[in-house]
Every structure is written in structure tokens, then in C-alpha cells.
Scaffold this active site. Structure first.
Site, PDB file in Angstrom:
ATOM      1  N   ASP A   1       0.844  -1.205   0.000  1.00 27.39           N
ATOM      2  CA  ASP A   1       0.000   0.000   0.000  1.00 27.39           C
ATOM      3  C   ASP A   1       0.877   1.252   0.000  1.00 27.39           C
ATOM      4  O   ASP A   1       2.042   1.196   0.392  1.00 27.39           O
ATOM      5  CB  ASP A   1      -0.892   0.018   1.249  1.00 27.39           C
ATOM      6  CG  ASP A   1      -1.877  -1.136   1.254  1.00 27.39           C
ATOM      7  OD1 ASP A   1      -2.174  -1.669   0.174  1.00 27.39           O
ATOM      8  OD2 ASP A   1      -2.328  -1.513   2.353  1.00 27.39           O
TER       9      ASP A   1
HETATM   10  N1  URA Z   1      -1.112  -5.890   3.916  1.00 28.53           N
HETATM   11  C1  URA Z   1      -1.632  -4.636   3.915  1.00 28.53           C
HETATM   12  O1  URA Z   1      -2.691  -4.405   4.483  1.00 28.53           O
HETATM   13  N2  URA Z   1      -0.960  -3.678   3.275  1.00 28.53           N
HETATM   14  C2  URA Z   1       0.244  -3.865   2.658  1.00 28.53           C
HETATM   15  O2  URA Z   1       0.831  -2.934   2.103  1.00 28.53           O
HETATM   16  C3  URA Z   1       0.769  -5.167   2.679  1.00 28.53           C
HETATM   17  C4  URA Z   1       0.068  -6.164   3.313  1.00 28.53           C
END
Ligand code: URA
Length: 241
Positions: free
Chosen positions: A102
Site C-alpha cells: 500500500d
Molecule cells: N497488507 C496490507 O494491508 N498492506 C500492505 O501494504 C501489505 C500487506
């Protein structure tokens, strides 16, 4: 692509003639004689016949990047900077991301132009561990580790997550190991137990560990041993550069 096809495509000769040339021992793949017409050859390998280059072979790239917060795990975007902006232009061509993070998440991101290799890294059946350092808004509940180990029900996908391992490091901090990579998986797991992720950093994918000498915003090429730590199927072994 099969070796015989490379010969027939490039030379316009019949498959039979291609097979004969290969059997005669005049064809080299990455400098080594190959007499197997059915051998799988990747676009990263160099093929010559009688000294004539039939396929140059493009350089295979395998990079690790320490992703800073604020960068999108995408190859282009009109609004936000992307992780490709952190790489020199000559390395960017045809790269894709093996396991996105993310925008706010930091840490280990792997980029490559080798789809065969990255498919193995992200193949759910192989259950390659992904290790995250997680900071939460509220202290971890006494049953969080056990609930993660049992699996969390994701109603949208109608599935239970694979057993995950939670190691508590501080009241609001933990190391979480998951074995799949579902959309917002870590955030959704914590949300399911009434908590909220306020910081997320990926430390490791399989045997590939983000080292201290790759500071945020920088990258390096994967080493041979990191590259080979990703299990390859029999068929794709021959396509490894
Ligand atoms: N899980 C998440 O919620 N976000 C990420 O960036 C990676 C794994």
C-alpha cells in the site's frame, strides 16, 4: 519458447530443418551446446547457430527496493509518485512488481522483468512467508495471535486466511508472518480483531531480507543466492537466466 521454434522463426526454415541443425550440435544457448530441440529457452538467453546470433537475449533484472511511504506500487500514475520513479530510467523498462505494498506501507519491494520467476514468488500454493513489522492503534489483544493462527474469515473473498504467526514485540507492536498476499491483508486481519494498523513495514519475503545497507528510497540488484532461493518449477528451471 522451444529452441526449435526460435530457429524456425528467425531463419524461416522448416521445423524439421531446425531440428536437424540442433541435433548436429551447432546451436549454442548461453554459450553451451544444446541438442534438445524441445528445450525451453527464455527471452533472457542468447542463442547462436553456427556463430550467427538468432536471439540476443535481453538482460534479466531482479531488484529489491526499500519503499518509502507515499510511493505507489504501480508503474505509472498521474497523481502520486510511483516506486519506478526511484529507479534510474535505464532499469525501468518492462519491470513489474512482485507483491505490491500500500502507499503508506514501507519496506521490501521486489521488482523484475522475469514473469516466470515472479509468478513463483507470489504463487499462493508455495506459501512463501512475508514478514511485516506492524504498529497498531491499540494494544494487541490477548487472543490476537491465536485468532491469526486459526485464520481470519474474509467475507468478500469467502475464505479463511492461512494460519499466520504473530510475535508481540511491544504493547502496540508485532512481527506478523503471513503466507499469502491478499488485498490489504494485514490491515484487514487487524481490523477483524478490533484493532487498526498505524504503521506497516515489510522486512522479508521468503529468504529475501531487506538489509540495513539499503536505506529507504534506494535499491540494489538481488544476489544470486537470493534469486535462487525462490523455488522454481521443473519446466521453468530451464528458463532461468
Ligand atoms: N497488507 C496490507 O494491508 N498492506 C500492505 O501494504 C501489505 C500487506
Amino acid at each position: 519458447m522451444k529452441l526449435s521454434r526460435i530457429l524456425s522463426n528467425e531463419n524461416g526454415v522448416s521445423r524439421k530443418q531446425a531440428n536437424r541443425t540442433i541435433a548436429s550440435g551447432m546451436v549454442l544457448v548461453d554459450g553451451r551446446c544444446c541438442t534438445d530441440a524441445a528445450a525451453e529457452v527464455s527471452r533472457f538467453q542468447r542463442v547462436t547457430a553456427n556463430g550467427q546470433v538468432l536471439q540476443q537475449g535481453i538482460p534479466a533484472r531482479y531488484l529489491m527496493l526499500n519503499k518509502p511511504a507515499g510511493y505507489l506500487s504501480a508503474t505509472s500514475d498521474t497523481v502520486h509518485p510511483t516506486v519506478l520513479d526511484l529507479l534510474p530510467p535505464e532499469l525501468r523498462e518492462r519491470l513489474h512488481i512482485a507483491g505490491r505494498l500500500d502507499r503508506a506501507t514501507t519496506g521490501l519491494l521486489i521488482l523484475t522483468n522475469d514473469g516466470t520467476w515472479s509468478r513463483r514468488l507470489t504463487e499462493p500454493r508455495l506459501k512463501i512467508p512475508k514478514v511485516y513489522r506492524v504498529t497498531t492503534a491499540y494494544p494487541l489483544g490477548p487472543d490476537t495471535a491465536e485468532r491469526f493462527a486459526r485464520g481470519i474469515w474474509f467475507a468478500y473473498e469467502q475464505l479463511t486466511t492461512s494460519p499466520a504467526t504473530l510475535e508481540q514485540l511491544a504493547p502496540c507492536e508485532a512481527r506478523l508472518t503471513i503466507f499469502e498476499g491478499r488485498y490489504h491483508q494485514v490491515k484487514r486481519m487487524f481490523h477483524a480483531v478490533g484493532n487498526r494498523v498505524t504503521g506497516l513495514h515489510r522486512e522479508r519475503v521468503g529468504d529475501i531480507v531487506l538489509p540495513d545497507d539499503v536505506p529507504p528510497g534506494t535499491y540494489r540488484h538481488l544476489s544470486d543466492s537470493e534469486l535462487r532461493s525462490v523455488p522454481q518449477s521443473r519446466a521453468s528451471d530451464s528458463t532461468m537466466p
